[in-house]
Design an enzyme around this catalytic site. Structure first.
Site, PDB file in Angstrom:
ATOM      1  CB  CYS A 101      51.428 -14.106  35.955  1.00 20.40           C
ATOM      2  SG  CYS A 101      52.816 -14.787  35.029  1.00 20.40           S
ATOM      3  CG  HIS A 143      50.489 -11.082  31.048  1.00 20.44           C
ATOM      4  ND1 HIS A 143      50.097 -10.816  32.344  1.00 20.44           N
ATOM      5  CD2 HIS A 143      51.241 -12.219  31.115  1.00 20.44           C
ATOM      6  CE1 HIS A 143      50.604 -11.743  33.147  1.00 20.44           C
ATOM      7  NE2 HIS A 143      51.301 -12.606  32.430  1.00 20.44           N
ATOM      8  CD  GLU A 144      51.169 -14.738  28.230  1.00 21.69           C
ATOM      9  OE1 GLU A 144      52.314 -15.105  28.569  1.00 21.69           O
ATOM     10  OE2 GLU A 144      50.182 -14.842  28.982  1.00 21.69           O
ATOM     11  CG  HIS A 147      55.909 -13.628  30.609  1.00 23.27           C
ATOM     12  ND1 HIS A 147      56.400 -13.665  31.890  1.00 23.27           N
ATOM     13  CD2 HIS A 147      54.572 -13.835  30.715  1.00 23.27           C
ATOM     14  CE1 HIS A 147      55.395 -13.877  32.743  1.00 23.27           C
ATOM     15  NE2 HIS A 147      54.273 -13.977  32.058  1.00 23.27           N
TER      16      HIS A 147
HETATM   17 NI    NI Z   1      52.390 -14.342  32.872  1.00 21.47          NI
END
Ligand code: NI
Length: 175
Positions: A101, A143-144, A147
């Site tokens: 990341c 993953h995004e 966030h």
């Molecule tokens: Ni990330």
């Protein structure tokens, strides 16, 4: 004009907030945010970015899988901006693979993710898109998406032994 923002680093509060739904897709503020996200991602070797990583707690992500030194096996795709994304797993099938990341430099870890997902999002022109992703691109999406939920990939690691220094990860890849 290219605008490259500073990437927020782990420990910053904005990475732990739930990002706000975008309602004004046509506004100059959101257009500028998207441009800055695109320019910032293009200036890195990352394969995705989320607005909280440039200190904007809004539901915008970009998925931009491409092979690089960071991710040599990544498939090549057009960078895709996704506004207010959601997803569902298409099967219970889960795979562990490496992630890193931009907000957590010099670290890699094995992260379990759904292999196949069904996603929906609004595109930059305001169209609602429904599609399916699998494998690496599905991983980048999850993953995004995390966030936007105030989560980072280290939260999903099953064991601390699955966390590596990037230099050791590169040794595994024989780079
Ligand atoms: Ni990330």
């Amino acid at each position: 004009m290219t605008t490259i923002a500073e990437i927020v680093q782990l420990g910053s509060e904005v990475l732990r907030l739930k990002a706000v739904v975008v309602t004004d897709i046509e506004s100059s503020e959101i257009k500028q945010l998207i441009n800055t996200l695109q320019d910032t991602l293009a200036s890195t070797q990352g394969v995705g970015i989320a607005a909280p990583q440039i200190n904007e707690s809004k539901q915008v992500i970009i998925i931009a899988s491409r092979p690089s030194a960071r991710y040599p096996n990544a498939p090549l795709m057009e960078p895709t901006v996704m506004i207010n994304p959601t997803f569902e797993a298409l099967s219970e099938s889960i795979e562990k693979d490496w992630e890193g990341c931009l907000s957590i430099p010099a670290i890699r870890a094995l992260v379990p993710r759904y292999k196949e997902i069904k996603i929906s999002y609004t595109d930059v022109t305001g169209n609602k898109i429904n599609t399916q992703l699998e494998g690496f691109v599905a991983r980048v999406f999850q993953h995004e998406f995390d966030h936007l939920e105030g989560k980072v990939y280290l939260d999903r690691v099953e064991s601390n032994q699955d966390i590596f220094a990037e230099s050791e990860y590169y040794k595994l890849l024989n780079l």
